[in-house]
Design a protein around this motif. Structure first.
Motif, mmCIF file in Angstrom:
data_model
loop_
_atom_site.group_PDB
_atom_site.id
_atom_site.type_symbol
_atom_site.label_atom_id
_atom_site.label_comp_id
_atom_site.label_asym_id
_atom_site.label_seq_id
_atom_site.Cartn_x
_atom_site.Cartn_y
_atom_site.Cartn_z
ATOM 1 N N TRP A 57 0.853 -1.187 0.000
ATOM 2 C CA TRP A 57 0.000 0.000 0.000
ATOM 3 C C TRP A 57 0.889 1.237 0.000
ATOM 4 O O TRP A 57 2.069 1.173 0.289
ATOM 5 C CB TRP A 57 -0.948 0.018 1.208
ATOM 6 N N SER A 58 0.290 2.348 -0.372
ATOM 7 C CA SER A 58 1.015 3.615 -0.431
ATOM 8 C C SER A 58 0.624 4.490 0.742
ATOM 9 O O SER A 58 -0.462 4.348 1.305
ATOM 10 C CB SER A 58 0.682 4.358 -1.727
ATOM 11 N N GLY A 59 1.494 5.410 1.048
ATOM 12 C CA GLY A 59 1.218 6.369 2.100
ATOM 13 C C GLY A 59 0.565 7.616 1.523
ATOM 14 O O GLY A 59 0.131 7.642 0.374
ATOM 15 N N PRO A 60 0.537 8.656 2.333
ATOM 16 C CA PRO A 60 -0.018 9.920 1.853
ATOM 17 C C PRO A 60 0.696 10.372 0.576
ATOM 18 O O PRO A 60 1.888 10.148 0.401
ATOM 19 C CB PRO A 60 0.247 10.891 3.000
ATOM 20 N N GLU A 61 -0.072 10.956 -0.308
ATOM 21 C CA GLU A 61 0.447 11.481 -1.571
ATOM 22 C C GLU A 61 1.016 10.388 -2.474
ATOM 23 O O GLU A 61 1.826 10.642 -3.346
ATOM 24 C CB GLU A 61 1.498 12.559 -1.295
ATOM 25 N N GLY A 62 0.620 9.123 -2.239
ATOM 26 C CA GLY A 62 1.051 8.028 -3.092
ATOM 27 C C GLY A 62 2.476 7.558 -2.890
ATOM 28 O O GLY A 62 3.001 6.793 -3.691
ATOM 29 N N LYS A 63 3.111 8.028 -1.820
ATOM 30 C CA LYS A 63 4.502 7.640 -1.578
ATOM 31 C C LYS A 63 4.563 6.196 -1.066
ATOM 32 O O LYS A 63 3.684 5.751 -0.338
ATOM 33 C CB LYS A 63 5.144 8.585 -0.564
ATOM 34 N N PRO A 64 5.627 5.456 -1.441
ATOM 35 C CA PRO A 64 5.734 4.064 -0.997
ATOM 36 C C PRO A 64 5.931 3.976 0.511
ATOM 37 O O PRO A 64 6.492 4.875 1.137
ATOM 38 C CB PRO A 64 6.960 3.543 -1.745
ATOM 39 N N MET A 100 -0.023 -8.813 7.935
ATOM 40 C CA MET A 100 -1.077 -8.053 7.278
ATOM 41 C C MET A 100 -0.702 -7.796 5.814
ATOM 42 O O MET A 100 -1.544 -7.921 4.912
ATOM 43 C CB MET A 100 -1.325 -6.730 7.994
ATOM 44 N N ALA A 101 0.552 -7.444 5.565
ATOM 45 C CA ALA A 101 1.012 -7.206 4.200
ATOM 46 C C ALA A 101 0.905 -8.484 3.372
ATOM 47 O O ALA A 101 0.482 -8.436 2.205
ATOM 48 C CB ALA A 101 2.450 -6.686 4.208
ATOM 49 N N ASP A 102 1.273 -9.620 3.951
ATOM 50 C CA ASP A 102 1.140 -10.902 3.250
ATOM 51 C C ASP A 102 -0.313 -11.159 2.874
ATOM 52 O O ASP A 102 -0.619 -11.590 1.756
ATOM 53 C CB ASP A 102 1.648 -12.058 4.112
ATOM 54 N N SER A 103 -1.217 -10.883 3.795
ATOM 55 C CA SER A 103 -2.642 -11.089 3.557
ATOM 56 C C SER A 103 -3.155 -10.180 2.440
ATOM 57 O O SER A 103 -3.890 -10.620 1.546
ATOM 58 C CB SER A 103 -3.425 -10.846 4.850
ATOM 59 N N ILE A 104 -2.760 -8.931 2.471
ATOM 60 C CA ILE A 104 -3.188 -7.979 1.440
ATOM 61 C C ILE A 104 -2.627 -8.391 0.082
ATOM 62 O O ILE A 104 -3.320 -8.317 -0.937
ATOM 63 C CB ILE A 104 -2.799 -6.543 1.824
ATOM 64 N N GLU A 105 -1.384 -8.863 0.046
ATOM 65 C CA GLU A 105 -0.805 -9.325 -1.218
ATOM 66 C C GLU A 105 -1.602 -10.506 -1.776
ATOM 67 O O GLU A 105 -1.852 -10.576 -2.981
ATOM 68 C CB GLU A 105 0.664 -9.718 -1.036
ATOM 69 N N ARG A 106 -2.009 -11.442 -0.904
ATOM 70 C CA ARG A 106 -2.819 -12.577 -1.360
ATOM 71 C C ARG A 106 -4.134 -12.092 -1.975
ATOM 72 O O ARG A 106 -4.560 -12.581 -3.027
ATOM 73 C CB ARG A 106 -3.100 -13.544 -0.210
ATOM 74 N N VAL A 107 -4.773 -11.126 -1.337
ATOM 75 C CA VAL A 107 -6.029 -10.577 -1.855
ATOM 76 C C VAL A 107 -5.785 -9.900 -3.203
ATOM 77 O O VAL A 107 -6.538 -10.107 -4.168
ATOM 78 C CB VAL A 107 -6.653 -9.588 -0.844
ATOM 79 N N GLN A 108 -4.724 -9.105 -3.299
ATOM 80 C CA GLN A 108 -4.427 -8.401 -4.547
ATOM 81 C C GLN A 108 -4.145 -9.379 -5.687
ATOM 82 O O GLN A 108 -4.614 -9.188 -6.812
ATOM 83 C CB GLN A 108 -3.239 -7.451 -4.360
ATOM 84 N N ASP A 156 -0.510 -3.230 -8.717
ATOM 85 C CA ASP A 156 -0.389 -3.999 -7.465
ATOM 86 C C ASP A 156 0.565 -5.173 -7.630
ATOM 87 O O ASP A 156 1.435 -5.411 -6.782
ATOM 88 C CB ASP A 156 -1.759 -4.523 -7.021
ATOM 89 N N VAL A 157 0.421 -5.924 -8.719
ATOM 90 C CA VAL A 157 1.267 -7.099 -8.947
ATOM 91 C C VAL A 157 2.719 -6.681 -9.124
ATOM 92 O O VAL A 157 3.638 -7.337 -8.623
ATOM 93 C CB VAL A 157 0.748 -7.910 -10.156
ATOM 94 N N ARG A 158 2.945 -5.566 -9.801
ATOM 95 C CA ARG A 158 4.316 -5.069 -9.976
ATOM 96 C C ARG A 158 4.933 -4.712 -8.625
ATOM 97 O O ARG A 158 6.088 -5.037 -8.353
ATOM 98 C CB ARG A 158 4.328 -3.852 -10.896
ATOM 99 N N ARG A 159 4.169 -4.056 -7.771
ATOM 100 C CA ARG A 159 4.673 -3.694 -6.443
ATOM 101 C C ARG A 159 5.013 -4.954 -5.644
ATOM 102 O O ARG A 159 6.044 -5.016 -4.967
ATOM 103 C CB ARG A 159 3.643 -2.851 -5.690
ATOM 104 N N ILE A 160 4.155 -5.969 -5.725
ATOM 105 C CA ILE A 160 4.412 -7.229 -5.023
ATOM 106 C C ILE A 160 5.692 -7.866 -5.552
ATOM 107 O O ILE A 160 6.538 -8.326 -4.780
ATOM 108 C CB ILE A 160 3.208 -8.185 -5.164
ATOM 109 N N ALA A 161 5.861 -7.888 -6.869
ATOM 110 C CA ALA A 161 7.063 -8.471 -7.464
ATOM 111 C C ALA A 161 8.315 -7.713 -7.033
ATOM 112 O O ALA A 161 9.342 -8.318 -6.708
ATOM 113 C CB ALA A 161 6.940 -8.485 -8.985
ATOM 114 N N GLU A 162 8.244 -6.395 -7.020
ATOM 115 C CA GLU A 162 9.395 -5.595 -6.581
ATOM 116 C C GLU A 162 9.722 -5.885 -5.118
ATOM 117 O O GLU A 162 10.881 -6.036 -4.746
ATOM 118 C CB GLU A 162 9.125 -4.110 -6.771
#
Length: 112
Positions: A14-21, A35-43, A81-87
């Protein structure tokens, strides 16, 4: 650090304010990591559903331009989303074994 666990930096899905990583520093076992693992599974699941839907819509010659634009927007979001997960996952992979820069293994920049 505790014991033999090492801390790593993880790009969060997920991104922070103003879209920052957003990044997490830790050993990968805490609440935010889970939580991040769970969100990645959903995405990833949502991206698979969007791909299935895209196949159906592209086979339907009655799909309107507005429907296809909406589909393209959702696919762009899923791809982002998938690109962010891969990175994130790629950055956490262990580096090649060797003694350093002169170990004879080409780095990512020379593989392009």
């Amino acid at each position: 650090m505790t014991g033999d666990r090492t801390e790593t930096v993880r790009l969060l899905p997920w991104s922070g304010p103003e879209g920052k990583p957003c990044y997490l520093v830790g050993d990968g076992t805490g609440y935010v990591s889970r939580m991040a693992d769970s969100i990645e599974r959903v995405q990833l699941g949502m991206s698979a559903q969007i791909l299935d839907h895209a196949a159906d819509m592209l086979a339907d010659h009655k799909a309107t331009a507005a429907q296809l634009r909406f589909l393209a927007a959702r696919m762009a979001e899923a791809l982002r989303d998938v690109r962010r997960i891969a990175e994130s996952r790629g950055a956490r992979l262990p580096g090649p074994a060797g003694d350093g820069p002169d170990d004879g293994i080409a780095g990512p920049a020379s593989d392009i």
